[in-house]
Design an enzyme around this catalytic site. Structure first.
Site, PDB file in Angstrom:
ATOM      1  N   GLY A 182       1.096  -1.024   0.096  1.00 14.49           N
ATOM      2  CA  GLY A 182      -0.031  -0.093  -0.101  1.00 14.49           C
ATOM      3  C   GLY A 182       1.172   0.953   0.094  1.00 14.49           C
ATOM      4  N   CYS A 183       0.418   2.181   0.016  1.00 19.35           N
ATOM      5  CA  CYS A 183       0.905   4.188   0.123  1.00 19.35           C
ATOM      6  C   CYS A 183       1.868   3.430   1.065  1.00 19.35           C
ATOM      7  CB  CYS A 183       0.259   4.744  -0.342  1.00 19.35           C
ATOM      8  SG  CYS A 183      -1.144   4.308  -1.251  1.00 19.35           S
ATOM      9  N   HIS A 184       1.803   3.350   1.869  1.00 19.38           N
ATOM     10  CA  HIS A 184       2.524   3.257   3.140  1.00 19.38           C
ATOM     11  C   HIS A 184       4.415   2.457   3.491  1.00 19.38           C
ATOM     12  CE1 HIS A 184       0.501  -0.196   3.585  1.00 19.38           C
ATOM     13  NE2 HIS A 184       1.509  -0.168   5.508  1.00 19.38           N
ATOM     14  N   GLY A 185       4.146   2.386   1.515  1.00 17.71           N
ATOM     15  CA  GLY A 185       5.143   1.533   1.516  1.00 17.71           C
ATOM     16  C   GLY A 185       6.247   2.011   1.357  1.00 17.71           C
ATOM     17  N   PHE A 389       0.608   6.521   4.921  1.00 19.15           N
ATOM     18  CA  PHE A 389      -0.699   6.298   5.193  1.00 19.15           C
ATOM     19  C   PHE A 389      -0.835   5.003   4.488  1.00 19.15           C
ATOM     20  CE2 PHE A 389      -0.436  10.582   5.861  1.00 19.15           C
ATOM     21  CZ  PHE A 389      -0.800  10.744   7.315  1.00 19.15           C
TER      22      PHE A 389
END
Length: 404
Positions: A182-185, A389
């Site tokens: 996801g985007c927190h990667g 996030f």
């Protein structure tokens, strides 16, 4: 959450971990050599660029909703309210015309999506990695670890193995791939690379992030298009891009510390597990973005950053904010809840406006912009908080300091 410690510093006597050869090699270390540092940073995008107006018209046309008032007005509203002016995508108008199976609702087209994703991922991922390696300036034979991140699709052989070969890295490089995080990667990947770098001053970690989100685009249910407009929202918000970093500690005199990594922190927001998610089906990736995501972020980001800065004498006002621009609503929530001045999120809004949300890659673009701006703008602070996030909802944070 307990206050973080300075995770990215060695034991009081880091030289005890070195051989005499190591000590000779790293004698030109910076004043704080025990920190893991970002030593190289590169980004890349596909060639096709579209304004949000043109992109909106494209998806209305290819999915057959140009004459459906509800869909058209929704796309126009998102284009105006998203904070995005333009973005780069792989799945252009021609790609859809060449692959009509991508235009249907719930069609079994996963194979076609893979065939588009694979070469695009390799091209943009390799370009970002090459730019990071060039920015680093070291010998690629010194790379000891390779990590790859991609949420937009899967490959086997995996992305790390493919990049290891095309980048001509040594066959002994330790490598692994992370998919669907996801985007927190982006923050997660820099943190993981920094932790690996701490284990050995000889370690040089290449982390590559590739997101080709346009290949996952979905259409509305023609039986009842007004029931769920979220597929068009996701299509509009996300763009395509890649980023890469080289991370290590004890830089040699040929290396330059771009950013020192001082602290990291992770927090899983309670009662938010359904807010962000994705599932890979025969018809491709289906993404869920609930309306409550900005609210969850607003309720928790202030306390999260307060603890990230605990006992540092730093405040919200005297650090740069490299915030993952998941959308205008996310950035507005951070700005309002943390009582920031508009200029404090200027870099994040600039990246959102010119590239859209590129998933895990996006925060690397923000850090790169801050790095470039610092050369000409004396108001850029030495310290930076990097925030992202993703599903969970997971909040990831780093406290970083620009190198000398």
């Amino acid at each position: 959450m307990a206050p973080p410690t300075d995770q990215f510093a060695s034991a009081p006597n880091p030289n005890s971990l070195w051989t005499e050869t190591d000590q000779a090699k790293y004698h030109e270390a910076p004043a704080d050599p025990s920190r893991s540092c970002v030593l190289g940073l590169g980004t890349a995008n596909p060639e096709t660029g579209l304004s949000m107006e043109d992109f909106g018209n494209m998806i209305l046309d290819i999915y057959g909703y140009q004459d459906v008032p509800l869909a058209k007005s929704f796309v126009e509203r998102v284009a105006k309210a998203s904070g995005i002016k333009k973005k780069q995508v792989v799945a252009s108008y021609q790609v859809y015309k060449d692959n009509p199976c991508l235009q249907g609702f719930n069609e079994s087209n996963l194979g076609e999506r893979f065939r588009i994703y694979e070469p695009a991922t390799m091209e943009t991922g390799q370009l970002a990695a090459e730019r990071a390696l060039s920015d680093w300036g070291g010998d690629r034979d010194d790379i000891t670890h390779l990590i790859t991140y991609s949420t937009s699709m899967l490959l086997s052989p995996s992305l790390d193995l493919r990049l290891l070969r095309v980048l001509n890295l040594k066959p002994t490089v330790k490598h692994f791939s992370v998919s669907l995080l996801g985007c927190h990667g982006g923050v997660n990947g820099i943190r993981t690379a920094a932790e690996i770098a701490q284990a050995d001053p000889n370690n040089r970690v290449l982390a590559v992030f590739v997101e080709i989100n346009s290949v996952a685009a979905q259409t509305l249910n023609p039986a009842n298009p007004s029931a769920d407009l979220s597929p068009f929202l996701v299509n509009m918000l996300f763009g395509d891009g890649s980023g890469a970093v080289v991370v290590g500690k004890h830089p040699t005199k040929k290396e330059t510390s771009i950013l020192e990594v001082h602290r990291s922190q992770t927090y899983l927001i309670p009662d938010s597990s359904t807010s962000i998610g994705a599932i890979l089906l025969e018809s491709g990736m289906h993404t869920t973005l609930e309306k409550n995501v900005p609210l969850h972020v607003a309720q928790h980001v202030g306390g999260f950053v307060t603890e990230l800065l605990h006992n540092t004498k730093l405040s919200f006002a005297n650090v740069n904010w490299a915030c993952h621009p998941g959308g205008k609503g996310i950035l507005d929530a951070v700005e309002k809840s943390c009582k920031l001045k508009p200029e404090q999120l200027q870099s994040s809004r600039h990246i959102l406006g010119n590239y859209g949300n590129m998933g895990a890659t996006t925060v690397l673009f923000v850090l790169d912009k801050l790095r470039r701006d610092k050369k000409v703008d004396s108001t850029i602070h030495p310290w930076t908080t990097a925030l992202s996030f993703g599903p969970g909802i997971t909040v990831e944070g780093l406290l970083m300091k620009f190198g000398s």
